[in-house]
Design a protein around this motif. Structure first.
Motif, mmCIF file in Angstrom:
data_model
loop_
_atom_site.group_PDB
_atom_site.id
_atom_site.type_symbol
_atom_site.label_atom_id
_atom_site.label_comp_id
_atom_site.label_asym_id
_atom_site.label_seq_id
_atom_site.Cartn_x
_atom_site.Cartn_y
_atom_site.Cartn_z
ATOM 1 N N GLU A 38 -22.769 26.467 -9.889
ATOM 2 C CA GLU A 38 -22.542 25.952 -11.230
ATOM 3 C C GLU A 38 -23.834 26.060 -12.026
ATOM 4 O O GLU A 38 -24.929 26.152 -11.478
ATOM 5 N N GLN A 42 -22.645 23.093 -16.683
ATOM 6 C CA GLN A 42 -21.511 22.660 -15.864
ATOM 7 C C GLN A 42 -21.880 21.455 -15.011
ATOM 8 O O GLN A 42 -21.095 20.518 -14.845
ATOM 9 N N GLN A 72 -17.346 28.483 -19.460
ATOM 10 C CA GLN A 72 -17.804 27.653 -18.335
ATOM 11 C C GLN A 72 -17.166 26.261 -18.303
ATOM 12 O O GLN A 72 -17.050 25.666 -17.236
#
Lengths: 438, 438
Positions: A38, A42, A72
């Motif tokens: 990530e 995120q 995202q």
């Protein structure tokens, strides 16, 4: 909790993984609980949701980051888009108006403003929640987070509190000092100013109306390009006598250079790479499709993307910016709201890119004046619309699009396409968008 | 002078610039007099021509190097192709028969055999010419070059000469020793055995006829796969009482590792790369289309190709082989007799490659059983033949070729093509070649 994440930056210091359209907060180098990679944005989004699942999260950002944010964080994230760059006061005023006028948050409610890029743990978000509560109490118009310094840094501004209570009145603010001065500040109990603060929405709305002639969010948005460039510090903070600061002593890292970024990485290697047993303190981030082998290196970061390869001593990596400024290169990859693309070949009169279109998504309906395009579908199923004619397509199909021809492609399943652009003047600016009549 | 250059090797030690089909001798990292990059084989070919412009040069090699040799040395170079690998005695016997039966060199003439990969200067080729002259005199059946050792190497075999004259009888040969033993050899006046020697053609022909039942070159070629694997040292040298050695004290470097190869580079950087002022003893070879930036490194080699990226301490680079052995990866680029190709995208059921076809050249007329192909011409002019139908093509044209369909493309000017291969089982072995009726 209402929270506005400021997402800016060109991210040249993290070349080649960041570029003019992908800032550092979008690089996927951390791991979530499931072991998936990530990005900073995120990670922060997930952390906020874990502390307050009903938080109203708004990302304040510029146009060129909107696609990456949707890619995202999904389609439903709140975004306050600056139509152009006008420094932090207009940006924060716009986000504040967005919250009251678009999201319909009560102006008596507090909001927390914080940058999207510090690397923090859950206690940070609990502190943000405390910051909102203090702002709600209304003992001061503005409540800042003061980060307990861990060393006499020259990189941050300092906040001088009146006393060493958990919450204190602010005596004064100090600009980024030299190390000597930083030491003196710290001896006096100064705190780092991380640009994190909370206020009641009505407070900034009032300041904004005093300085700008506008009615509501839509009006402010419409005249945004006429606004003066002015920082929030200059426009608001320096003029405000009633400011409190809340101490924070948890982890707070600014991951602005490869040196600091790699310290926060969970694993030494991201992507296809290996190192021999004689490597020490080496980190590798590989975003291209070929393996990296590192042997006998010490204190080195290696990172590779479709835009280039960096191999740097970690300390030295902080001096990267002038080299990248001079490169001035073509954007070679990007995340879009509908998927992503990557340039795979560049010639004088052609450009070949690989497009991935996420299932259920479509490109804009558009045309080009100065180039023809050839699409070869290499994976998936969907349909194309070319000059109004709809046609199903699947792997193996070829679609040729002459200049002037309106076209789009719609993905039923994930679609992968090799697009060859052909023309003497290939440019990202050669594009007309059209509404699609259905 | 008749000279046979032995061109072998898989070149894994110079990964990622060498691979199973591109051995180290084809990497272009040296500069010729015009400042153009040249490979080891091009350099050696040019040097021989400069010493003896009428030299008969024959490259003894395996099938998989023929395309690269034609690409780098042109169509007219003499090549003795081993149909399969059978160690050095069969290879040298075949090249010897090639010289007498195909090139029609008088069997009384001498030939010099030498590996293609030492890094040498012009004096080396003058020494080779001397070696041929000594062989022509016929005082011994075999004349070796003995290289004056510069350090007690464990990597080479040693030749013990009878005395320290410029030309001496050989007393004995020694296998690669440990360093202690190497020191003792050198004290006794031993010389390195670089695998360079000369003989009259008839000498090796006679040895070959004693060991192998064959009539001439064609016959030997035809039964090559039935021959025993046996080294020239074992089959000939060890049994020959009449051997001379000629001393050579000029430059002779074995560029088998990145460490030694970079020492011979004329410039620190080949390709698109830069380093900051805090780099020392750093070499970069970049064969991919994106920039490399190196900062604050010491004693490091960086090399990048479509197959991968190596970043290694120079000393450590000699331990690369086991890592590369494990990679076992797809060939991502190659030089062919007609031009070159590079893989630019790999998916489960598609492969996209960029093909450059040199002006005046053509592909083989061929078909595939298990894949369709789409060609988009991105540069140049030529013609395609698809199932016997000829058609002119130019930049912008698209040609689709279904499995089973016979096809070729002929370049009038240099042609560049994006080829998308589509199918569930894409393999380099899926190819049928056909004669083209014109």
């Amino acid at each position: 909790m209402n929270i506005v994440l400021l997402s800016g930056g060109s991210g040249k210091r993290l070349w080649p993984l960041s570029n003019d359209i992908r800032s550092k907060q979008f690089i996927k180098i951390f791991k979530d609980e499931n072991g998936d990679y990530e990005s900073m944005v995120q990670r922060m989004y997930r952390q906020i949701r874990a502390v307050d699942e009903n938080a109203t999260i708004t990302i304040a950002t510029s146009k060129n980051q909107v696609s990456a944010i949707h890619n995202q964080l999904g389609e439903n994230v709140g975004i306050s888009v600056e139509p152009c760059r006008r420094d932090t006061f207009p940006a924060i005023a716009l986000a504040t108006a967005y919250l009251t006028d678009v999201i319909k948050v009560d102006p008596e409610e507090p909001v927390v403003i914080c940058p999207v890029d510090p690397y923090v743990e859950m206690d940070y978000f609990e502190a943000l929640s405390d910051l909102a509560d203090i702002a709600r109490r209304g003992e001061a118009n503005l409540v800042l987070m003061g980060i307990e310094p861990t060393y006499p840094s020259e990189k941050y501004g300092y906040i001088i509190p009146k006393n060493d209570d958990a919450i204190s009145t602010v005596l004064s603010f100090k600009e980024k000092p030299d190390m000597q001065t930083a030491r003196q500040y710290i001896e006096k109990g100064a705190l780092w100013n991380g640009g994190v603060f909370a206020y009641k929405l009505k407070y900034v709305l009032q300041r904004a109306h005093e300085m700008i002639d506008f009615t509501d969010y839509q009006d402010l948005y419409a005249k945004y390009d006429t606004l003066e460039k002015i920082s929030f510090d200059y426009a608001v903070v320096e003029k405000e006598p009633s400011i409190q600061v809340m101490r924070f002593s948890g982890q707070w890292k600014d991951l602005g250079t490869w040196n600091t970024l790699t310290e926060a990485m969970d694993e030494k290697v991201v992507g296809d790479a290996q190192m021999n047993e004689n490597c020490s303190n080496v980190h590798i981030v590989n975003e291209i499709g070929v393996p990296i082998l590192a042997m006998g290196l010490k204190d080195v970061v290696i990172s590779a993307s479709p835009e280039g390869i960096l191999v740097s001593d970690k300390e030295q990596s902080s001096y990267i910016k002038p080299f990248v400024d001079e490169m001035d290169q073509q954007i070679m990859f990007a995340e879009k709201s509908w998927g992503s693309f990557r340039v795979i070949d560049v010639e004088d009169e052609s450009l070949t890119i690989k497009i991935t279109l996420n299932a259920g998504h479509r490109m804009n309906y558009h045309s080009h004046d100065y180039r023809d395009e050839v699409w070869t579908i290499i994976e998936g199923e969907g349909k194309t619309i070319v000059d109004g004619m709809e046609q199903p397509v699947k792997a193996g199909d070829v679609v040729t699009i002459e200049s002037g021809c309106r076209h789009t492609i719609i993905a039923d399943t994930e679609l992968k396409i090799i697009e060859v652009q052909l023309g003497k003047e290939i440019s990202v600016h050669d594009k007309h968008k059209f509404e699609l009549e259905e």
